[in-house]
Design an enzyme around this catalytic site. Structure first.
Site, PDB file in Angstrom:
ATOM      1  N   CYS A 134      -1.651  -9.340   0.594  1.00  0.00           N
ATOM      2  CA  CYS A 134      -1.077  -9.193   1.932  1.00  0.00           C
ATOM      3  C   CYS A 134      -1.826  -9.961   3.012  1.00  0.00           C
ATOM      4  O   CYS A 134      -1.363 -10.021   4.150  1.00  0.00           O
ATOM      5  CB  CYS A 134      -1.018  -7.714   2.321  1.00  0.00           C
ATOM      6  SG  CYS A 134       0.002  -6.735   1.206  1.00  0.00           S
ATOM      7  N   CYS A 456      -5.375  -4.817   5.461  1.00  0.00           N
ATOM      8  CA  CYS A 456      -5.752  -4.475   4.094  1.00  0.00           C
ATOM      9  C   CYS A 456      -4.938  -5.329   3.138  1.00  0.00           C
ATOM     10  O   CYS A 456      -3.952  -5.956   3.534  1.00  0.00           O
ATOM     11  CB  CYS A 456      -5.496  -2.995   3.826  1.00  0.00           C
ATOM     12  SG  CYS A 456      -3.762  -2.522   4.046  1.00  0.00           S
TER      13      CYS A 456
END
Length: 472
Positions: A134, A456
């Protein structure tokens, strides 16, 4: 509008069994902008200033909707074209292009190169593609920064793309072995022997991609649900935070604040796509009807308080300040400092922001109070709230972060005020550029000086970056 009241004292589950209690989350609100209080600058003597000139993105759409019949490089091409058009960039001046992506289209494995060629950039411009889950386009940005800092490039483009409408689906391994061996088998007997060895009903079943950790074989949603249980994040708190994200994104859209978004005329359509289509302003009653998505029947994460599968692309223009002035550009921000962190991918998979925030502040020589704008990636509402709980705990700081005191939490009237990944969408490889561009644009709109971006990622990774507003 208060969206999260004080949280009760919590007992954490493994692997946080030694944490006694984490107390009180601050109330969330949506108050107005901030004036920059700090007059310091992060410029360093004899170090090149690296600037963000502009950032753009396609509208982020729920997978399977208007982009469904495209290919990934089509969206990446549009982001590159849109960036060049908006900045009136001479494409021949670009020294390097780097894009992030997660689930690759096998036909365009180096999608940065294919998108650049189809967007009309010169053939002599090198391009490469990076992946870091991500935070892939975060990595693209910092890779471009490194090229510029080392003098390998004066003008670089960083971007990202994710296309979940058409992900590669593989044959089973046994079927792949059969098909690869078939080309080498010369006789009918050899082919029959291969079939007898490898083919079965089980071999005919395809391998579907999953958002799961290879090391733990656990889906990210499952990990997030356990993290919420560990930190005592309730279903109501998650739903309230998700409603906040959608409400703020809706407000920002209506007020014309999301200026990084391009229009995109999908081939064969009469009207261009002009908006992100995942924004849903809901009510507690509506959200409360949804069933748990991962841990059933007692989990707290649902489709409404988690980010959704998204198609989209982004791109930003990065160069030295000297080069920007030479070309007549007025940048929007200085790209000052960044860190990458990694922790336990099982029990701390999504705590990247909690670890990255103090690390990047230390590198930059700043305090939480110096930051005017926070842009944190919203994978799940529970993930954001768990990070806030961790950052607000002395016990967590001392036992898991090697700190004497807690980091502290971003004031909620500085955090994600134009919505976030829960509402705008999360194309895995493209979100980082959106975060950085939004942070820069908010600094100007809210008269701030420093912004902190954090996210994250799978693998237990995290990223944190500090940017500084370019003088108006």
């Amino acid at each position: 509008m208060a969206l999260l009241g004080s949280c009760k004292r919590l007992s954490l589950l493994p692997n946080f069994t030694n944490v006694a209690r984490i107390t009180s989350c601050k109330a969330l609100s949506t108050s107005a902008s901030y004036n920059a209080k700090s007059k310091k600058t992060l410029a360093k003597k004899d170090v090149k200033n690296i600037v963000l000139v502009e950032g753009v993105r396609t509208p982020f759409l729920m997978s399977g909707t208007d982009y469904a019949n495209l290919m990934p490089h089509d969206l990446a091409k549009r982001a590159l074209e849109g960036l060049a058009n908006r900045t009136k960039l001479d494409k021949d001046l670009v020294d390097y292009i780097v894009f992030g992506t997660v689930i690759q289209e096998v036909k365009t494995s180096n999608i940065a190169r294919e998108a650049a060629l189809s967007a009309g950039f010169k053939q002599k411009t090198p391009c490469h593609t990076v992946t870091m889950a991500c935070i892939s386009s975060n990595q693209a940005i910092t890779s471009a920064m490194g090229m510029v800092a080392m003098g390998q490039a004066d003008v670089a483009i960083a971007g990202g793309i994710e296309f979940m409408s058409d992900v590669p689906i593989r044959h089973s391994r046994q079927m792949r072995k059969f098909m690869l061996g078939l080309g080498k088998a010369k006789t009918a007997g050899a082919k029959l022997a291969l079939a007898s060895k490898h083919l079965s009903m089980k071999a005919l079943a395809p391998e579907l991609p999953a958002v799961a950790e290879f090391s733990t074989n656990e889906t990210m949603g499952h990990s997030a649900d356990r993290l919420c249980a560990a930190f005592g994040i309730t279903r109501n708190e998650q739903d309230e935070f998700a409603m906040r994200s959608h409400s703020l994104a809706d407000k920002a859209t209506k007020e014309g604040l999301l200026t990084d978004r391009l229009d995109y005329l999908v081939p064969g359509r009469n009207k261009p796509v002009t908006r992100d289509n995942g924004i849903r302003v809901s009510t507690p009653q509506q959200m409360g009807k949804l069933k748990p998505a991962f841990i059933k029947p007692h989990g707290t994460i649902t489709a409404a308080n988690a980010s959704f599968l998204t198609d989209g692309a982004s791109a930003c223009l990065i160069m030295t300040e000297e080069k920007a002035k030479e070309l007549g550009y007025k940048p929007i921000a200085y790209l000052r400092d960044f860190v990458y962190v990694a922790q336990d991918p099982k029990d701390q998979l999504l705590l990247g922001p909690a670890y990255a925030t103090p690390a990047v502040l230390k590198r930059a020589g700043l305090q939480m109070s110096d930051i005017d704008v926070f842009e944190y990636h919203e994978a799940f509402a529970g993930q954001i709230l768990s990070n806030l709980k961790a950052m607000d705990s002395d016990f967590f700081a001392q036992n898991y972060m090697g700190r004497q005191t807690k980091v502290g939490t971003p004031p909620m009237d500085k955090l994600n005020l134009w919505g976030g990944s829960l509402s705008l969408g999360h194309p895995f490889g493209a979100t980082g550029v959106r975060l950085v561009t939004t942070a820069a644009n908010r600094l100007h709109k809210e008269d701030g000086q420093f912004a902190l971006v954090a996210a994250c990622a799978a693998g237990g990774h995290g990223h944190g970056a500090v940017i500084e507003r370019y003088p108006s």
